[in-house]
Structures are given as C-alpha cells and as structure tokens.
Design a protein around this motif. Structure first.
Motif, PDB file in Angstrom:
ATOM      1  N   ASN A  96      -1.967  28.116 -80.687  1.00  0.00           N
ATOM      2  CA  ASN A  96      -0.720  27.364 -80.542  1.00  0.00           C
ATOM      3  C   ASN A  96      -0.155  27.469 -79.136  1.00  0.00           C
ATOM      4  O   ASN A  96       0.420  26.499 -78.617  1.00  0.00           O
ATOM      5  CB  ASN A  96       0.310  27.858 -81.556  1.00  0.00           C
ATOM      6  N   LEU A  97      -0.322  28.635 -78.509  1.00  0.00           N
ATOM      7  CA  LEU A  97       0.157  28.790 -77.128  1.00  0.00           C
ATOM      8  C   LEU A  97      -0.642  27.896 -76.183  1.00  0.00           C
ATOM      9  O   LEU A  97      -0.071  27.200 -75.331  1.00  0.00           O
ATOM     10  CB  LEU A  97       0.052  30.249 -76.698  1.00  0.00           C
ATOM     11  N   GLY A  98      -1.970  27.899 -76.336  1.00  0.00           N
ATOM     12  CA  GLY A  98      -2.794  27.012 -75.516  1.00  0.00           C
ATOM     13  C   GLY A  98      -2.429  25.562 -75.708  1.00  0.00           C
ATOM     14  O   GLY A  98      -2.302  24.793 -74.749  1.00  0.00           O
ATOM     15  N   ASP A  99      -2.223  25.154 -76.971  1.00  0.00           N
ATOM     16  CA  ASP A  99      -1.841  23.766 -77.253  1.00  0.00           C
ATOM     17  C   ASP A  99      -0.474  23.426 -76.671  1.00  0.00           C
ATOM     18  O   ASP A  99      -0.249  22.309 -76.191  1.00  0.00           O
ATOM     19  CB  ASP A  99      -1.824  23.526 -78.762  1.00  0.00           C
ATOM     20  N   SER A 100       0.456  24.375 -76.734  1.00  0.00           N
ATOM     21  CA  SER A 100       1.806  24.124 -76.200  1.00  0.00           C
ATOM     22  C   SER A 100       1.730  23.803 -74.712  1.00  0.00           C
ATOM     23  O   SER A 100       2.385  22.870 -74.231  1.00  0.00           O
ATOM     24  CB  SER A 100       2.704  25.339 -76.442  1.00  0.00           C
ATOM     25  N   TYR A 101       0.938  24.567 -73.977  1.00  0.00           N
ATOM     26  CA  TYR A 101       0.755  24.264 -72.551  1.00  0.00           C
ATOM     27  C   TYR A 101       0.000  22.958 -72.352  1.00  0.00           C
ATOM     28  O   TYR A 101       0.339  22.149 -71.473  1.00  0.00           O
ATOM     29  CB  TYR A 101       0.003  25.410 -71.863  1.00  0.00           C
ATOM     30  N   PHE A 102      -1.015  22.728 -73.178  1.00  0.00           N
ATOM     31  CA  PHE A 102      -1.844  21.529 -73.039  1.00  0.00           C
ATOM     32  C   PHE A 102      -1.022  20.268 -73.239  1.00  0.00           C
ATOM     33  O   PHE A 102      -1.146  19.302 -72.475  1.00  0.00           O
ATOM     34  CB  PHE A 102      -2.981  21.584 -74.063  1.00  0.00           C
ATOM     35  N   HIS A 155     -11.130  19.766 -71.551  1.00  0.00           N
ATOM     36  CA  HIS A 155     -10.275  18.889 -70.744  1.00  0.00           C
ATOM     37  C   HIS A 155      -9.372  19.693 -69.801  1.00  0.00           C
ATOM     38  O   HIS A 155      -9.111  19.264 -68.669  1.00  0.00           O
ATOM     39  CB  HIS A 155      -9.448  17.988 -71.655  1.00  0.00           C
ATOM     40  N   ALA A 156      -8.888  20.852 -70.260  1.00  0.00           N
ATOM     41  CA  ALA A 156      -8.089  21.703 -69.373  1.00  0.00           C
ATOM     42  C   ALA A 156      -8.931  22.189 -68.198  1.00  0.00           C
ATOM     43  O   ALA A 156      -8.447  22.263 -67.058  1.00  0.00           O
ATOM     44  CB  ALA A 156      -7.519  22.884 -70.155  1.00  0.00           C
ATOM     45  N   LEU A 157     -10.200  22.506 -68.443  1.00  0.00           N
ATOM     46  CA  LEU A 157     -11.104  22.919 -67.373  1.00  0.00           C
ATOM     47  C   LEU A 157     -11.363  21.771 -66.405  1.00  0.00           C
ATOM     48  O   LEU A 157     -11.405  21.972 -65.180  1.00  0.00           O
ATOM     49  CB  LEU A 157     -12.418  23.415 -67.970  1.00  0.00           C
ATOM     50  N   GLN A 192       0.542  21.451 -68.664  1.00  0.00           N
ATOM     51  CA  GLN A 192       0.426  22.666 -67.855  1.00  0.00           C
ATOM     52  C   GLN A 192      -1.006  23.180 -68.035  1.00  0.00           C
ATOM     53  O   GLN A 192      -1.271  24.164 -68.727  1.00  0.00           O
ATOM     54  CB  GLN A 192       1.463  23.693 -68.277  1.00  0.00           C
ATOM     55  N   MET A 193      -1.941  22.464 -67.384  1.00  0.00           N
ATOM     56  CA  MET A 193      -3.355  22.656 -67.663  1.00  0.00           C
ATOM     57  C   MET A 193      -3.894  23.996 -67.170  1.00  0.00           C
ATOM     58  O   MET A 193      -4.799  24.570 -67.781  1.00  0.00           O
ATOM     59  CB  MET A 193      -4.165  21.503 -67.068  1.00  0.00           C
ATOM     60  N   LYS A 194      -3.371  24.511 -66.092  1.00  0.00           N
ATOM     61  CA  LYS A 194      -3.836  25.813 -65.606  1.00  0.00           C
ATOM     62  C   LYS A 194      -3.512  26.898 -66.631  1.00  0.00           C
ATOM     63  O   LYS A 194      -4.366  27.729 -66.976  1.00  0.00           O
ATOM     64  CB  LYS A 194      -3.197  26.146 -64.261  1.00  0.00           C
TER      65      LYS A 194
END
Length: 554
Positions: A56-62, A95-97, A66-68
C-alpha cells in the motif's frame, strides 16, 4: 524488582503494538479513501512494515507520481517477499523503474508480470527506425498551475483542465483543488493568455475535464465526476466519471445532460468527437472490457440519439489502461496506454483504419513518466500534449516533422568483425594500470560526440579491454573502469546516456599474441589497453530491414 521490570517491558510492548495497530488502521483508512499523500505519511510511521503495508505504501507513492519513492518501497517489498507478490506489483514496480531510467531491471519485472519478452533496448532501437515522425516540444508558457492538462481545439481558442481555481474543494488524492475547465488564447510561440473559466453551469465542485467540441463550437462533450460514490469490487466506495453533453445557446452553455450509456457503476471519460460529428471516442472501465480502461467508439446520430458503444478490440486495448483518445481530422486515433510496450507509464500511441495495430510515437515525445492527452492539427503539424515528467501535469506544445532515417557509416573492426565508428580506428588507449582519459584521446572522443550528434538514431556500446599483466579479476575490473570513464566523458559532452552502453572484457580479447606477462614489449601490450566504439543498434536495423523486405514479398 525483576518482576517489576518484566511487567513494565510487557506494558511497553503492548503500548507499542497498540500504536502500530492504530497507525496501520489510520493509514488503511486514508488508502481506502484514495487519500494517497496522507496514506503514505501514515504508512511511513509504521516501524515493522508487513507485506500489505509495503504494497500500500508503494502504491500510495505510485498513484501520486512519486516514482523514486515508489521504486524504493517496491524494491524492499520484493527483497522481503519475492515469490509471494501479485503480478500487479511487479507491473507497477517495472513502471516505477522505467521512470528512473532503469530499463534493464524494469524488463525483468515486466516479463514476470506479463509473461512476455520485454527487451527495452531492442524495442527502442527498432522503434527509432519505424516511427513516421519526430517531435520537438516546449512547455506551454503561462502554465502556472500545479496541474494543467487536456488541451482541446475550441475555434480560435483552446480549452483545458486545471487545478488553478483555489476556491474549489481540495481533492484528497493529490491535495489539489478539483479540476475546472478553462478557455484561453494560444500564441504561435505557445503562450497562453486571456485565460477564462467556463461558467458555473459547466464547472462545479466536482472534477470537470477533457472537453471536445463540434466544428462550430456549439456542442461540447466533457467529463464530470459523480457526487455519488458506489462500492467497487474491492468494496471501496468510488466516485465514477460520466461524459456530459452541453449546447451553446445565445452565447451560454445550457441543456447539460449525461450521455445515456454512462453510469454511476463505472466510468466513461475523455471524449473525443470526430470532425464530422458522427462518432464519439472515449475511455471506459465498463463491464465486458479487456481489464482496466479500454477505448470505445459510439455513433452519434442526427436525431440526437446514440448507438451502442463498441470496444476497439485487442489491436488497441490491453488488460491495463488505455485512455485519452483523440481522433484527428485525418481519422487517425491517438491514445495513451501503459499496457503496450513503451518507455514507462502512459505513452502516446497511434492507430488507424480497422484499429488492428497500434504504434508507439517514439522517444522524441514519450518519456518514462505519464505522457497523455495528445491532440494535433495534422495539416499544420502542430499540437499539444500533457506530461508529468517534471513532477506535476504540465502542458506542452509540439511541432512534428518527418523522421528521415540517415544511414550512419561504419567500418568493420578487423579483430572482432563488429561495426564500429569510422574515426581513427574507433579506439582510444590507456596508460598501464590506469582508467583515466589521456589528453591525446580527447580529440578522438570529441569526434565520437560529433558523429553521435550527426546520426541521432545511432546507439554506441563502449567495449573496453586490458593487457595480460595482472590477475584475470583485476583486469576485468580495470576494463570496466575504463569503459565507465569513456562513457562519462561522452555524457559530459552532452550525449544522452540512454544511447550508451558499456562492457569490460578484461584481457580476454587481445588484438595480438600478447596473452601472458613478460612476453611482449610495452608498445605491444599498449595496443590491448583500449576502448572501442561499436554501433550497437546495427543488428536491430538489419532485422527491421529484413522484416520490411519479407512484408514487401508477401
């Protein structure tokens, strides 16, 4: 006393555990409400992050671009839980990478997510030789909002969506005001002026965006977010989006109605009206689609009724997102997708005819971030698109020109048989046990820069070598340092790093018989301490040529 310490320790653990549960509960509440900035802040406070918290934290940034940060969290997720993570997180991590430019690792996770063979290097090299156009763009001036996107041609003006109205409610997703529709004049230099809000009959406290107009500007279709929230498959209440139609009567927009095929149970969005006014293209996650959002078309009848929406099929749509369709005056459909192979997140594609095949517009307009809401006046070769490549949604104006492929000259290296740059033997040399660029090598490197600037579709692989003195491992490391210093010099001179790769070969590829220590002169050993400039996408071009020849034969 011992019992007292034990009791206090247990009490401390209980209080800590309660605080953890409280933090997670609050974070989950924000996440369920799509308040992703608040959710990220709350999840970061959780000390012992479970798999669900990391997801959920990764998704929240995504979801707030906030891709980094997203890539760092997903990295930790896969380090701790690899083998037990759903493909959707592999897909987002990839996609973040890509947004960070790490295409090698992105290929690995995209292949895991899709079961396909994504090879970005081969894809990008091949695409350079296939795209019909190249684009030159600049950010639209007087584009001062935190989020502007979705330009539409509107007579001698343009219309666009923006969060610049500070009187609107704050949207929890991104902490910005809800979107309103504006019109403006646009100069030939790409500067907006006379920026005016559409009336309150169009703009409300909900989001309005993605306008499209008939030829005389008397009919408008646009998006509006529903006030009512309904539960989705994840049991989360969501406010879906509907397409509305409005008529301009005596200079005022009126008769505003939702289209009959829209619904409160799913979204219909991003309308684009054909030049003759008979077809409306749009994006929707309505039941029966390929997965997420698909592109549809519906007939607009003369009597004001509509046909049944038709899905454009697998030539356009994937299980992922296809959005922001735009049908040009020449009946070429442009749209965005993150499911078709591209440069990362939403890329811009084109299709025409029976829509059986789609083409990426290429790296001259697409980036590793979201690129979307493309519109064009093909007769003038100018248009606009939006991108969040600088952190927030911004408008860009472009001109396009024909992609003329100039075949770059090469020579064959006598030792390796590879195609190399025809400049002084395409080599530079290094001092013994050194990886620094020698002064006499700089003119040769500058010639490489000139060559790569002249032939902008060329990619170069720097292959570096060592002589036979020293251990195999030491010489391998030394050759890698030589390759890195060579690439760094070219990058410092302005060459895009995406066009350069490097590899060290140690002492494994000598150009002479000096394969052991103490068997050759210094001058003979020196010939092996070199960097060579190989045209790395030559093979990709040969494959393209062969494929084109086969198509012509068929």
């Amino acid at each position: 006393m011992k019992n007292l310490y034990s009791t206090l320790f247990i009490l401390f653990l209980s209080i800590t555990a309660f605080g953890q549960r409280s933090d997670i509960k609050e974070a989950n509440r924000f996440f369920a409400q799509a308040a992703y900035i608040d959710a990220a802040d709350a999840y970061e406070k959780v000390n012992n992050k479970s798999q669900e918290v990391l997801q959920n934290l990764g998704d929240s940034y995504f979801f707030v671009n906030q891709m980094k940060n997203a890539a760092e969290v997903y990295e930790l997720l896969f380090l701790r839980h690899d083998g037990n993570v759903a493909p959707e997180y592999q897909f987002r991590f990839a996609h973040a990478l890509m947004a960070q430019g790490d295409y090698v690792k992105a290929d690995k996770y995209m292949n895991m997510a899709t079961g396909e063979n994504w090879d970005h290097e081969k894809f990008a090299s091949k695409l350079d030789t296939l795209v019909p156009h190249k684009f030159k763009y600049d950010q639209v001036m007087n584009n001062q909002s935190s989020s502007d996107f979705g330009i539409a041609f509107y007579g001698d003006r343009i219309a666009f969506a923006s969060t610049r109205n500070q009187e609107r409610p704050i949207y929890p997703w991104n902490k910005m005001p809800t979107l309103d529709l504006y019109s403006a004049k646009m100069s030939e230099k790409g500067e907006m002026s006379d920026i005016v809000l559409f009336s309150d009959k169009i703009n409300t406290d909900s989001h309005e965006s993605s306008a499209t107009f008939n030829q005389d500007g008397t009919v408008m279709f646009f998006d509006r977010t529903n006030e009512k929230r309904v539960k989705n498959e994840e049991d989360v209440r969501v406010a879906h989006i509907r397409i509305y139609r409005a008529e301009k009567v005596n200079g005022e927009w009126t008769n505003i109605q939702a289209l009959p095929f829209t619904s409160e149970e799913y979204s219909t969005e991003h309308p684009s009206l054909s030049a003759d006014g008979t077809k409306l293209y749009f994006s929707s996650d309505m039941p029966g689609g390929s997965g997420s959002f698909d592109i549809y078309v519906v007939n607009v009848n003369e009597d004001g009724t509509y046909g049944s929406p038709k899905n454009l099929g697998p030539g356009v749509n994937t299980p992922q997102r296809e959005q922001f369709p735009f049908i040009s005056d020449e009946n070429i459909l442009y749209f965005t997708s993150d499911g078709l192979q591209g440069f990362g997140n939403l890329d811009i594609f084109r299709t025409e005819g029976d829509f059986s095949k789609s083409e990426n517009l290429g790296r001259s307009i697409n980036s590793g971030n979201d690129d979307f809401a493309f519109v064009i006046k093909e007769a003038d070769e100018i248009g606009y698109f939006a991108s969040n490549r600088r952190g927030t949604d911004n408008l860009y104006r472009f001109t396009r020109e024909e992609n003329v492929i100039v075949e770059a000259p090469t020579v064959t290296d006598e030792t390796s048989g590879q195609d190399v740059i025809p400049i002084d033997g395409s080599k530079i040399y290094f001092d013994f046990d050194k990886a620094t660029i020698k002064p006499e090598s700089k003119p040769i490197l500058d010639s490489v820069v000139t060559y790569m600037n002249k032939y902008s579709n060329i990619k170069v692989k720097v292959e570096s070598h060592a002589d036979a003195r020293g251990s195999d491992k030491y010489n391998m490391d030394l050759s890698k340092r030589r390759a890195a210093s060579t690439v760094n010099y070219l990058v410092e001179k302005g060459i895009d790093k995406a066009r350069l790769t490097s590899e060290g070969y140690g002492e494994s590829r000598p150009v002479n018989d000096c394969t052991k220590p103490n068997m050759c002169t210094e001058a003979q050993y020196a010939k092996n301490r070199r960097s060579v400039f190989v045209v790395s996408n030559r093979e990709a071009k040969k494959e393209v040529k062969q494929e084109m020849e086969k198509e012509e034969e068929n």
